[in-house]
Design a protein around this motif. Structure first.
Motif, PDB file in Angstrom:
ATOM      1  N   ARG A 106      22.677 -34.319  82.136  1.00  0.00           N
ATOM      2  CA  ARG A 106      23.312 -34.932  80.961  1.00  0.00           C
ATOM      3  C   ARG A 106      25.103 -34.957  80.779  1.00  0.00           C
ATOM      4  NH1 ARG A 106      21.264 -31.796  77.792  1.00  0.00           N
ATOM      5  NH2 ARG A 106      22.939 -30.220  76.982  1.00  0.00           N
ATOM      6  N   ARG A 107      25.548 -33.925  81.449  1.00  0.00           N
ATOM      7  CA  ARG A 107      27.172 -34.077  81.495  1.00  0.00           C
ATOM      8  C   ARG A 107      27.556 -35.151  82.413  1.00  0.00           C
ATOM      9  NH1 ARG A 107      28.675 -27.599  81.578  1.00  0.00           N
ATOM     10  NH2 ARG A 107      28.669 -27.440  79.198  1.00  0.00           N
ATOM     11  N   CYS A 108      26.589 -35.249  83.718  1.00  0.00           N
ATOM     12  CA  CYS A 108      27.207 -36.111  84.658  1.00  0.00           C
ATOM     13  C   CYS A 108      27.007 -37.572  84.065  1.00  0.00           C
ATOM     14  CB  CYS A 108      26.075 -36.218  85.885  1.00  0.00           C
ATOM     15  SG  CYS A 108      26.561 -34.644  86.911  1.00  0.00           S
ATOM     16  N   GLN A 109      26.076 -37.791  83.253  1.00  0.00           N
ATOM     17  CA  GLN A 109      25.897 -39.142  82.580  1.00  0.00           C
ATOM     18  C   GLN A 109      26.734 -39.560  81.449  1.00  0.00           C
ATOM     19  OE1 GLN A 109      21.698 -40.833  82.998  1.00  0.00           O
ATOM     20  NE2 GLN A 109      21.036 -38.588  82.975  1.00  0.00           N
ATOM     21  N   GLN A 110      27.126 -38.602  80.467  1.00  0.00           N
ATOM     22  CA  GLN A 110      28.059 -38.593  79.716  1.00  0.00           C
ATOM     23  C   GLN A 110      29.417 -38.905  80.283  1.00  0.00           C
ATOM     24  OE1 GLN A 110      27.485 -35.062  77.439  1.00  0.00           O
ATOM     25  NE2 GLN A 110      25.739 -35.811  76.238  1.00  0.00           N
ATOM     26  N   SER A 111      29.878 -37.988  81.310  1.00  0.00           N
ATOM     27  CA  SER A 111      31.073 -38.295  81.875  1.00  0.00           C
ATOM     28  C   SER A 111      31.372 -39.871  82.421  1.00  0.00           C
ATOM     29  CB  SER A 111      31.209 -37.414  82.951  1.00  0.00           C
ATOM     30  OG  SER A 111      30.626 -37.821  84.286  1.00  0.00           O
ATOM     31  N   GLY A 112      30.322 -40.476  82.708  1.00  0.00           N
ATOM     32  CA  GLY A 112      30.751 -41.937  83.276  1.00  0.00           C
ATOM     33  C   GLY A 112      30.488 -41.958  84.814  1.00  0.00           C
ATOM     34  N   THR A 113      30.429 -40.862  85.327  1.00  0.00           N
ATOM     35  CA  THR A 113      30.584 -40.673  86.707  1.00  0.00           C
ATOM     36  C   THR A 113      29.001 -41.020  87.368  1.00  0.00           C
ATOM     37  OG1 THR A 113      30.206 -38.545  87.195  1.00  0.00           O
ATOM     38  CG2 THR A 113      32.533 -39.093  86.910  1.00  0.00           C
ATOM     39  N   ARG A 114      28.210 -40.599  86.690  1.00  0.00           N
ATOM     40  CA  ARG A 114      26.787 -40.487  87.027  1.00  0.00           C
ATOM     41  C   ARG A 114      26.541 -39.907  88.298  1.00  0.00           C
ATOM     42  NH1 ARG A 114      24.035 -43.530  83.536  1.00  0.00           N
ATOM     43  NH2 ARG A 114      22.241 -43.892  84.787  1.00  0.00           N
ATOM     44  N   SER A 115      27.327 -39.028  88.748  1.00  0.00           N
ATOM     45  CA  SER A 115      27.302 -38.494  90.270  1.00  0.00           C
ATOM     46  C   SER A 115      27.578 -36.731  90.456  1.00  0.00           C
ATOM     47  CB  SER A 115      28.747 -38.990  90.908  1.00  0.00           C
ATOM     48  OG  SER A 115      28.463 -40.303  90.996  1.00  0.00           O
ATOM     49  N   PHE A 116      26.705 -36.347  90.966  1.00  0.00           N
ATOM     50  CA  PHE A 116      26.829 -34.979  91.404  1.00  0.00           C
ATOM     51  C   PHE A 116      26.620 -34.533  92.937  1.00  0.00           C
ATOM     52  CE2 PHE A 116      22.453 -36.305  90.303  1.00  0.00           C
ATOM     53  CZ  PHE A 116      21.718 -35.560  91.215  1.00  0.00           C
ATOM     54  N   GLY A 117      26.777 -33.635  93.522  1.00  0.00           N
ATOM     55  CA  GLY A 117      26.618 -33.195  95.010  1.00  0.00           C
ATOM     56  C   GLY A 117      25.067 -32.394  95.031  1.00  0.00           C
ATOM     57  N   MET A 118      24.570 -32.718  96.282  1.00  0.00           N
ATOM     58  CA  MET A 118      23.341 -32.084  96.535  1.00  0.00           C
ATOM     59  C   MET A 118      23.682 -31.469  97.695  1.00  0.00           C
ATOM     60  SD  MET A 118      20.220 -31.742  95.887  1.00  0.00           S
ATOM     61  CE  MET A 118      19.317 -33.001  94.967  1.00  0.00           C
ATOM     62  N   CYS A 119      23.245 -30.260  97.764  1.00  0.00           N
ATOM     63  CA  CYS A 119      23.014 -29.539  98.917  1.00  0.00           C
ATOM     64  C   CYS A 119      21.779 -28.446  99.139  1.00  0.00           C
ATOM     65  CB  CYS A 119      24.300 -28.237  98.957  1.00  0.00           C
ATOM     66  SG  CYS A 119      26.045 -28.811  99.064  1.00  0.00           S
ATOM     67  N   ARG A 120      21.377 -28.100 100.248  1.00  0.00           N
ATOM     68  CA  ARG A 120      20.309 -27.174 100.470  1.00  0.00           C
ATOM     69  C   ARG A 120      20.679 -25.734 100.256  1.00  0.00           C
ATOM     70  NH1 ARG A 120      19.300 -24.771 105.162  1.00  0.00           N
ATOM     71  NH2 ARG A 120      20.858 -25.009 106.778  1.00  0.00           N
ATOM     72  N   VAL A 121      19.365 -25.065  99.874  1.00  0.00           N
ATOM     73  CA  VAL A 121      19.556 -23.755  99.705  1.00  0.00           C
ATOM     74  C   VAL A 121      20.081 -22.860 101.315  1.00  0.00           C
ATOM     75  CG1 VAL A 121      18.263 -21.324  99.160  1.00  0.00           C
ATOM     76  CG2 VAL A 121      17.810 -23.712  97.983  1.00  0.00           C
ATOM     77  N   GLN A 122      21.048 -21.903 100.882  1.00  0.00           N
ATOM     78  CA  GLN A 122      21.223 -21.073 102.011  1.00  0.00           C
ATOM     79  C   GLN A 122      21.518 -19.963 101.435  1.00  0.00           C
ATOM     80  OE1 GLN A 122      23.773 -23.037 105.144  1.00  0.00           O
ATOM     81  NE2 GLN A 122      25.106 -21.060 104.837  1.00  0.00           N
ATOM     82  N   ALA A 123      20.728 -18.825 102.279  1.00  0.00           N
ATOM     83  CA  ALA A 123      20.567 -17.439 101.905  1.00  0.00           C
ATOM     84  C   ALA A 123      21.782 -16.671 101.484  1.00  0.00           C
ATOM     85  CB  ALA A 123      19.512 -16.481 102.711  1.00  0.00           C
ATOM     86  N   ASP A 124      22.819 -16.902 102.400  1.00  0.00           N
ATOM     87  CA  ASP A 124      23.927 -15.905 102.348  1.00  0.00           C
ATOM     88  C   ASP A 124      24.916 -16.315 101.560  1.00  0.00           C
ATOM     89  OD1 ASP A 124      24.399 -18.165 104.022  1.00  0.00           O
ATOM     90  OD2 ASP A 124      25.398 -17.025 105.481  1.00  0.00           O
ATOM     91  N   THR A 125      25.056 -17.939 101.243  1.00  0.00           N
ATOM     92  CA  THR A 125      26.084 -18.448 100.505  1.00  0.00           C
ATOM     93  C   THR A 125      25.769 -18.849  99.067  1.00  0.00           C
ATOM     94  OG1 THR A 125      26.064 -20.470 101.791  1.00  0.00           O
ATOM     95  CG2 THR A 125      27.655 -18.593 102.342  1.00  0.00           C
ATOM     96  N   GLY A 126      24.419 -19.150  99.098  1.00  0.00           N
ATOM     97  CA  GLY A 126      23.627 -19.944  97.864  1.00  0.00           C
ATOM     98  C   GLY A 126      23.326 -21.293  98.056  1.00  0.00           C
TER      99      GLY A 126
END
Length: 261
Positions: free
Chosen positions: A84-104
């Motif tokens: 919701r925030r990404c769309q309201q901000s107008g950027t419509r963008s976010f990062g995608m990362c895979r799960v990693q046990a030690d760092t999240g």
């Protein structure tokens, strides 16, 4: 699981919302101090979300790749808030990362841009997103339950003019290997990959030196071939097109020799 990929769904553009004037005037009159504070906080949040290098929202789930479709089924409250925030901000963008046990989450990821979404009656949403630029995580943090990161963007190393012709020939050879591997898959497998990731992109002839992330078809192949996520992450972080093509050549040779589908 934090998310699910979805396929075969017709996505609708996000419908705009309208402020109820009567309710808005009552809130402003009865709770003027709180209302002003919330407006200031909202402006601050939107400003921070508009900066796509600092405190970038990170969806921790899977790997995404430049130019490749990444449909998502969003159901966790924290990620519903993020969308919701990404769309309201107008950027419509976010990062995608895979799960990693030690760092999240992993040290490398890919930006996603929301092309369309469909809100379901129970609050879940189906998000039609496509991969954008690659990035490296510099610092990790959290905001309202979801992860954020300061990032720097990656791009492929420039190709020397004298190397361009040889690299183009190698590029075309590996592309033909990818086509051959795909065409030897069963019809069911081909249809499945097409529905999940779209059709395999065409080759990029004559413009390799202009592509910050290299040819899109490379990312399509990396997304669909049966390799470990760790190797996918290595390929995502590689800034040498020649090195990436060498990896793909070896993977496709192995798959072809062992008839792996």
């Amino acid at each position: 699981m934090r998310c699910e990929r979805v396929e075969g769904v017709r996505f609708l553009e996000q419908r705009p919302f309208h402020v109820t004037r009567l309710l808005n005037s009552i809130i402003a009159a009865s709770f003027s101090t709180e209302s002003a504070a919330r407006r200031r906080l909202n402006l601050l949040e939107m400003s921070e979300l508009s900066d796509l290098t600092t405190s970038v929202p990170i969806f921790v789930c899977t790997l995404a790749f430049p130019g490749i479709a990444c449909p998502l089924h969003v159901f966790e409250p924290r990620y519903r808030l993020m969308m919701r925030r990404c769309q309201q901000s107008g950027t419509r963008s976010f990062g995608m990362c895979r799960v990693q046990a030690d760092t999240g989450f992993s040290d490398f990821g890919c930006m996603l841009t929301i092309r369309g979404s469909e809100d379901l009656p129970d609050g879940r949403s189906l998000i039609d997103a496509v991969g954008g630029r690659r990035f490296k995580v510099l610092r990790r943090s959290r905001r309202d339950g979801y992860n954020t990161a300061d990032i720097e963007y990656l791009q492929d190393q420039p190709i020397a003019t004298e190397d361009l012709g040889i690299l183009q020939v190698f590029h075309d050879q590996v592309y033909q290997m990818a086509l051959s591997w795909f065409r030897h898959l069963s019809q069911f497998k081909q249809q499945y990959l097409h529905s999940r990731h779209g059709a395999i992109p065409g080759p990029d002839r004559g413009r390799l030196q202009d592509l910050l992330d290299g040819p899109c078809w490379c990312w399509w192949v990396i997304a669909v071939v049966p390799i470990q996520p760790e190797l996918q992450t290595t390929l995502l972080s590689t800034t040498s097109l020649h090195g990436r093509l060498l990896y793909l050549q070896r993977i496709l040779q192995y798959l072809g020799q062992n008839e792996v589908q």
